[in-house]
Design a protein around this motif. Sequence first.
Motif, PDB file in Angstrom:
ATOM      1  N   SER A  99       0.826  -1.214   0.000  1.00  0.00           N
ATOM      2  CA  SER A  99       0.000   0.000   0.000  1.00  0.00           C
ATOM      3  C   SER A  99       0.857   1.259   0.000  1.00  0.00           C
ATOM      4  CB  SER A  99      -0.928   0.003   1.219  1.00  0.00           C
ATOM      5  OG  SER A  99      -1.825  -1.082   1.171  1.00  0.00           O
ATOM      6  N   THR A 100       1.955   1.237   0.738  1.00  0.00           N
ATOM      7  CA  THR A 100       2.816   2.418   0.774  1.00  0.00           C
ATOM      8  C   THR A 100       3.673   2.520  -0.485  1.00  0.00           C
ATOM      9  OG1 THR A 100       4.429   1.139   2.067  1.00  0.00           O
ATOM     10  CG2 THR A 100       2.909   2.533   3.284  1.00  0.00           C
ATOM     11  N   ILE A 101       4.092   1.375  -1.022  1.00  0.00           N
ATOM     12  CA  ILE A 101       4.876   1.397  -2.259  1.00  0.00           C
ATOM     13  C   ILE A 101       4.041   1.941  -3.415  1.00  0.00           C
ATOM     14  CG2 ILE A 101       5.905  -0.106  -4.019  1.00  0.00           C
ATOM     15  CD1 ILE A 101       7.742   0.478  -1.718  1.00  0.00           C
ATOM     16  N   MET A 102       2.743   1.670  -3.413  1.00  0.00           N
ATOM     17  CA  MET A 102       1.860   2.160  -4.476  1.00  0.00           C
ATOM     18  C   MET A 102       1.821   3.685  -4.525  1.00  0.00           C
ATOM     19  SD  MET A 102      -1.348  -0.500  -4.128  1.00  0.00           S
ATOM     20  CE  MET A 102      -2.392   0.472  -5.218  1.00  0.00           C
ATOM     21  N   LEU A 103       2.180   4.349  -3.428  1.00  0.00           N
ATOM     22  CA  LEU A 103       2.140   5.809  -3.364  1.00  0.00           C
ATOM     23  C   LEU A 103       3.365   6.468  -3.996  1.00  0.00           C
ATOM     24  CD1 LEU A 103       0.794   6.247   0.288  1.00  0.00           C
ATOM     25  CD2 LEU A 103      -0.492   6.412  -1.855  1.00  0.00           C
ATOM     26  N   LEU A 104       4.368   5.674  -4.369  1.00  0.00           N
ATOM     27  CA  LEU A 104       5.531   6.273  -5.024  1.00  0.00           C
ATOM     28  C   LEU A 104       5.099   6.899  -6.345  1.00  0.00           C
ATOM     29  CD1 LEU A 104       8.411   3.671  -4.494  1.00  0.00           C
ATOM     30  CD2 LEU A 104       7.898   5.715  -3.173  1.00  0.00           C
ATOM     31  N   PRO A 105       5.500   8.147  -6.616  1.00  0.00           N
ATOM     32  CA  PRO A 105       5.081   8.820  -7.853  1.00  0.00           C
ATOM     33  C   PRO A 105       5.678   8.156  -9.091  1.00  0.00           C
ATOM     34  CG  PRO A 105       6.715  10.130  -6.678  1.00  0.00           C
ATOM     35  CD  PRO A 105       6.346   9.004  -5.766  1.00  0.00           C
ATOM     36  N   ASP A 106       5.135   8.509 -10.248  1.00  0.00           N
ATOM     37  CA  ASP A 106       5.570   7.892 -11.502  1.00  0.00           C
ATOM     38  C   ASP A 106       7.037   8.161 -11.803  1.00  0.00           C
ATOM     39  OD1 ASP A 106       3.141   6.757 -11.953  1.00  0.00           O
ATOM     40  OD2 ASP A 106       2.413   8.320 -13.300  1.00  0.00           O
ATOM     41  N   GLU A 107       7.582   9.207 -11.219  1.00  0.00           N
ATOM     42  CA  GLU A 107       9.010   9.484 -11.399  1.00  0.00           C
ATOM     43  C   GLU A 107       9.861   8.321 -10.891  1.00  0.00           C
ATOM     44  OE1 GLU A 107      12.297  12.905 -10.126  1.00  0.00           O
ATOM     45  OE2 GLU A 107      10.179  13.106  -9.566  1.00  0.00           O
ATOM     46  N   HIS A 108       9.306   7.575  -9.925  1.00  0.00           N
ATOM     47  CA  HIS A 108      10.007   6.420  -9.350  1.00  0.00           C
ATOM     48  C   HIS A 108       9.262   5.131  -9.690  1.00  0.00           C
ATOM     49  CE1 HIS A 108      12.275   9.461  -7.242  1.00  0.00           C
ATOM     50  NE2 HIS A 108      11.165   9.935  -6.722  1.00  0.00           N
ATOM     51  N   LYS A 109       8.702   5.105 -10.878  1.00  0.00           N
ATOM     52  CA  LYS A 109       7.890   3.967 -11.310  1.00  0.00           C
ATOM     53  C   LYS A 109       8.687   2.671 -11.343  1.00  0.00           C
ATOM     54  CE  LYS A 109       4.854   2.549 -15.127  1.00  0.00           C
ATOM     55  NZ  LYS A 109       4.282   2.964 -16.442  1.00  0.00           N
ATOM     56  N   ASP A 110       9.945   2.734 -11.787  1.00  0.00           N
ATOM     57  CA  ASP A 110      10.759   1.519 -11.879  1.00  0.00           C
ATOM     58  C   ASP A 110      10.936   0.866 -10.511  1.00  0.00           C
ATOM     59  OD1 ASP A 110      10.997   1.805 -14.570  1.00  0.00           O
ATOM     60  OD2 ASP A 110      13.013   2.665 -14.535  1.00  0.00           O
ATOM     61  N   THR A 111      11.224   1.692  -9.502  1.00  0.00           N
ATOM     62  CA  THR A 111      11.371   1.157  -8.144  1.00  0.00           C
ATOM     63  C   THR A 111      10.052   0.584  -7.651  1.00  0.00           C
ATOM     64  OG1 THR A 111      13.155   2.695  -7.579  1.00  0.00           O
ATOM     65  CG2 THR A 111      11.903   1.758  -5.749  1.00  0.00           C
ATOM     66  N   ARG A 112       8.969   1.300  -7.906  1.00  0.00           N
ATOM     67  CA  ARG A 112       7.645   0.850  -7.464  1.00  0.00           C
ATOM     68  C   ARG A 112       7.292  -0.507  -8.074  1.00  0.00           C
ATOM     69  NH1 ARG A 112       3.705   4.921  -9.417  1.00  0.00           N
ATOM     70  NH2 ARG A 112       3.515   3.595 -11.261  1.00  0.00           N
ATOM     71  N   LEU A 113       7.462  -0.632  -9.385  1.00  0.00           N
ATOM     72  CA  LEU A 113       7.109  -1.876 -10.063  1.00  0.00           C
ATOM     73  C   LEU A 113       8.049  -3.016  -9.681  1.00  0.00           C
ATOM     74  CD1 LEU A 113       6.184  -0.560 -13.626  1.00  0.00           C
ATOM     75  CD2 LEU A 113       4.646  -1.188 -11.756  1.00  0.00           C
ATOM     76  N   HIS A 114       9.316  -2.682  -9.465  1.00  0.00           N
ATOM     77  CA  HIS A 114      10.293  -3.701  -9.079  1.00  0.00           C
ATOM     78  C   HIS A 114       9.897  -4.348  -7.752  1.00  0.00           C
ATOM     79  CE1 HIS A 114      14.879  -4.742  -8.718  1.00  0.00           C
ATOM     80  NE2 HIS A 114      14.096  -5.793  -8.596  1.00  0.00           N
ATOM     81  N   VAL A 115       9.606  -3.511  -6.758  1.00  0.00           N
ATOM     82  CA  VAL A 115       9.254  -4.039  -5.436  1.00  0.00           C
ATOM     83  C   VAL A 115       7.905  -4.754  -5.478  1.00  0.00           C
ATOM     84  CG1 VAL A 115       8.759  -3.441  -3.038  1.00  0.00           C
ATOM     85  CG2 VAL A 115      10.626  -2.299  -4.250  1.00  0.00           C
ATOM     86  N   GLN A 116       6.932  -4.176  -6.182  1.00  0.00           N
ATOM     87  CA  GLN A 116       5.624  -4.827  -6.267  1.00  0.00           C
ATOM     88  C   GLN A 116       5.733  -6.200  -6.923  1.00  0.00           C
ATOM     89  OE1 GLN A 116       3.396  -1.598  -8.237  1.00  0.00           O
ATOM     90  NE2 GLN A 116       2.078  -1.525  -6.432  1.00  0.00           N
ATOM     91  N   GLY A 117       6.582  -6.315  -7.936  1.00  0.00           N
ATOM     92  CA  GLY A 117       6.778  -7.605  -8.584  1.00  0.00           C
ATOM     93  C   GLY A 117       7.351  -8.642  -7.633  1.00  0.00           C
ATOM     94  N   LEU A 118       8.257  -8.217  -6.764  1.00  0.00           N
ATOM     95  CA  LEU A 118       8.833  -9.131  -5.774  1.00  0.00           C
ATOM     96  C   LEU A 118       7.792  -9.552  -4.742  1.00  0.00           C
ATOM     97  CD1 LEU A 118      12.235  -7.286  -5.270  1.00  0.00           C
ATOM     98  CD2 LEU A 118      11.946  -9.554  -6.293  1.00  0.00           C
ATOM     99  N   LEU A 119       6.974  -8.602  -4.300  1.00  0.00           N
ATOM    100  CA  LEU A 119       5.960  -8.917  -3.289  1.00  0.00           C
ATOM    101  C   LEU A 119       4.911  -9.879  -3.837  1.00  0.00           C
ATOM    102  CD1 LEU A 119       5.359  -5.452  -1.552  1.00  0.00           C
ATOM    103  CD2 LEU A 119       6.996  -7.252  -0.988  1.00  0.00           C
ATOM    104  N   GLN A 120       4.609  -9.761  -5.123  1.00  0.00           N
ATOM    105  CA  GLN A 120       3.615 -10.653  -5.729  1.00  0.00           C
ATOM    106  C   GLN A 120       4.090 -12.101  -5.752  1.00  0.00           C
ATOM    107  OE1 GLN A 120       2.885  -8.920  -9.570  1.00  0.00           O
ATOM    108  NE2 GLN A 120       1.672  -7.224  -8.743  1.00  0.00           N
TER     109      GLN A 120
END
Length: 229
Positions: A99-120
């Motif tokens: 939920s907190t990672i989803m709040l990262l702005p699109d400027e940091h999209k790569d980091t957001r998607l990277h971590v979300q992919g690991l959590l999945q």
Amino acid sequence: MMTTMNGFWDKVISMEFGIALLGALVGGGFTILGSWLQTRSSNRAAELVQAKANAQRAFEALTQLKVHLEIQIFRGMGTKETRAAWNREREMLVTTANSTIMLLPDEHKDTRLHVQGLLQQIKTWYGLPPWPEYKLETGLLLTEALKVMSLFVRGSDAPARRNMAEIIQREIERDKRERAQREMESLEAEEEAQGLDQEDSERLNELYRFLGVGQSRPQLSTDDATGPS
């Protein structure tokens, strides 16, 4: 003559006024531009601070899950109760982090998607694979997610994405061999001290084959089998 001089001074005054007006307009424009750039810079700095704060909260949630994972001592498939307890904790902390990672702005999209992919990839545990293997796999995914977030919070370059499926498989095989090696050494020590019964002798042969150890052991008959003292 007087009329000519008056006209001349009128032109001079008009020119000076025009220059002054132009200077005021240009100066005002630069002031507005500077103010806008400063505001934009301040906003970007505030956004980065907020993004890092969100990543820090996610980091803390996953650190808590990693600690909880490490202290569990389930055996095999566990029980219905132990699996349910673990899955509740896993779901709560992964959801908090996500939920907190989803709040990262699109400027940091790569980091957001990277971590979300690991959590999945952190699965619900239904008893298979057995706990040691599940624990190893989940621990590797959590460690990778924590590394990505820690680098982001520190302002370091984002790490390259790694093929976690390959890494997990390689580490599982390494762990199996290490556990088999320890079990083999334990059985060999027991055999030397007091002999092995048929079941343990067969198990030792299985370990030799798995580890590629060049030893062949005769199968014991029931009469020859020696039980532990």
